[in-house]
Write an enzyme that holds these catalytic residues in place. Structure first.
Site, mmCIF file in Angstrom:
data_model
loop_
_atom_site.group_PDB
_atom_site.id
_atom_site.type_symbol
_atom_site.label_atom_id
_atom_site.label_comp_id
_atom_site.label_asym_id
_atom_site.label_seq_id
_atom_site.Cartn_x
_atom_site.Cartn_y
_atom_site.Cartn_z
ATOM 1 N N LYS A 48 0.852 -1.203 0.000
ATOM 2 C CA LYS A 48 0.000 0.000 0.000
ATOM 3 C C LYS A 48 0.884 1.248 0.000
ATOM 4 O O LYS A 48 0.657 2.194 -0.754
ATOM 5 C CB LYS A 48 -0.946 -0.010 1.215
ATOM 6 C CG LYS A 48 -2.055 -1.056 1.077
ATOM 7 C CD LYS A 48 -2.883 -1.247 2.353
ATOM 8 C CE LYS A 48 -3.906 -2.375 2.144
ATOM 9 N NZ LYS A 48 -4.730 -2.680 3.306
ATOM 10 N N GLN A 74 -5.136 -1.477 9.572
ATOM 11 C CA GLN A 74 -5.003 -2.777 8.914
ATOM 12 C C GLN A 74 -5.635 -3.878 9.763
ATOM 13 O O GLN A 74 -5.414 -3.955 10.974
ATOM 14 C CB GLN A 74 -3.513 -3.068 8.654
ATOM 15 C CG GLN A 74 -3.245 -4.330 7.851
ATOM 16 C CD GLN A 74 -3.743 -4.272 6.412
ATOM 17 O OE1 GLN A 74 -3.887 -3.196 5.824
ATOM 18 N NE2 GLN A 74 -4.033 -5.417 5.840
ATOM 19 N N ASP A 80 -10.857 3.075 3.450
ATOM 20 C CA ASP A 80 -11.276 1.676 3.310
ATOM 21 C C ASP A 80 -12.758 1.581 2.928
ATOM 22 O O ASP A 80 -13.228 0.530 2.486
ATOM 23 C CB ASP A 80 -11.097 0.941 4.644
ATOM 24 C CG ASP A 80 -9.863 0.041 4.669
ATOM 25 O OD1 ASP A 80 -9.518 -0.503 3.612
ATOM 26 O OD2 ASP A 80 -9.279 -0.105 5.753
HETATM 27 N N1 GUN Z 1 -6.998 -6.721 5.793
HETATM 28 C C1 GUN Z 1 -7.281 -7.475 4.701
HETATM 29 N N2 GUN Z 1 -7.913 -6.728 3.761
HETATM 30 C C2 GUN Z 1 -8.030 -5.474 4.279
HETATM 31 C C3 GUN Z 1 -8.577 -4.260 3.797
HETATM 32 O O1 GUN Z 1 -9.113 -4.174 2.681
HETATM 33 N N3 GUN Z 1 -8.508 -3.188 4.641
HETATM 34 C C4 GUN Z 1 -7.949 -3.271 5.880
HETATM 35 N N4 GUN Z 1 -7.944 -2.170 6.632
HETATM 36 N N5 GUN Z 1 -7.422 -4.392 6.353
HETATM 37 C C5 GUN Z 1 -7.463 -5.484 5.564
#
Ligand code: GUN
Length: 287
Positions: A52, A96, A119
């Site tokens: 990311k 996350q 998100d």
């Molecule tokens: N963990 C796995 N997929 C995601 C996601 O799309 N967003 C977040 N914040 N954590 C994750």
């Protein structure tokens, strides 16, 4: 032979556009700024957050991964999020998942202000989808799935789509977003009976269940006209990364299929960067 729906060309096109958008924002003194909060050291989360950060930097945005120990208390986390929420220099906040056990009860989407919720997990942003209001920040994986289907010109209107998995991150919002695009959606889950009957009738099958190679050729119709979207990121018995589908078995039994890796995973990160730029422009009234 079917088409492999790779994320690469979609990303290439969108990266160019996002770079231009970030360069234009920079001329106005704004550089999109994402804060990723990583609690603990779950190996998959460490890899995802690194991807990311790299992607944000590639398009000319800023991204900091704030690493907290797995023993972090609720009050410490809420205090940090409060500070990031009120900092005008922070445009996006992402916590996350998964969180360690003592924080597992937190309603992550709703402790972040909706205009920084890149998100797309907050009640506010989910309500925008349910009401089909084309505002707000959309959840990244469903948004990435729609982007890849649109890029490869796979029609949605009037098509029968079987979504497997009813998570709040993927299946539920996705089924609504597809309904908004005038598709007929069947949402299957762990208690559904005869899932194969539904998948065989679908024009598009989207699997988001997290079971390695669950979707085999027995789930498909015989006409080889179906499109398969694989959201899974699993490991098989040999420890190899694989999706929810048995890719090699399905490849010549369908019209198109997304690979793992190189399919929906990278599309999710692209959507996150798109949301960061949308959030930044909206906060700075630069739309
Ligand atoms: N963990 C796995 N997929 C995601 C996601 O799309 N967003 C977040 N914040 N954590 C994750």
């Amino acid at each position: 032979m079917s088409i492999c729906l790779e994320a690469k060309p979609v990303r290439k096109e969108r990266i160019r556009e996002l770079k231009t958008e970030c360069a234009n924002l920079k001329m106005k003194g704004v550089v999109p700024n994402l804060k990723v909060v990583l609690v603990g050291d779950d190996p998959a989360s460490v890899i995802y957050t690194t991807h990311k950060k790299k992607f944000c930097e590639k398009i000319g945005a800023r991204c900091e991964i704030i690493k907290l120990p797995s023993s972090t208390s609720e009050s410490h986390l809420l205090d940090l999020i409060g500070k990031l929420a009120s900092d005008d220099d922070v445009n996006g906040i992402l916590i996350q998942l998964p969180l360690p056990q003592q924080l597992g009860h937190l309603d992550v989407g709703n402790i972040i202000p909706p205009n920084k919720d890149v998100d797309g997990f907050s009640d506010f942003n989910i309500a925008k989808i349910v009401k089909n209001e084309n505002l707000g920040l959309k959840p990244c994986t469903p948004k990435g799935i729609l982007s890849i289907l649109d890029y490869y010109k796979i029609p949605l209107e009037g098509s029968n789509i079987c979504v497997i998995g009813r998570s709040m991150i993927v299946g539920k919002p996705l089924s609504i977003m597809l309904t908004n695009r005038n598709a007929t959606v069947v949402l299957c889950h762990s208690k559904s009976k005869n899932i194969k009957d539904h998948t065989k009738r679908a024009d598009i099958i989207i699997s988001a269940i997290g079971k390695p190679k669950f979707i085999t050729k027995d789930f498909l119709s015989d006409d080889r006209k179906q499109t398969i979207i694989d959201v899974g990121m699993n490991h098989d018995d040999d420890g190899q990364l694989c999706g929810d589908t048995n890719y090699s078995e399905l490849l010549d039994k369908c019209a198109a299929i997304t690979p793992v890796p190189g399919g929906i995973g990278p599309m999710t990160i692209l959507s996150l960067a798109e949301n960061l730029v949308i959030a930044t422009k909206s906060q700075k009234n630069l739309n």
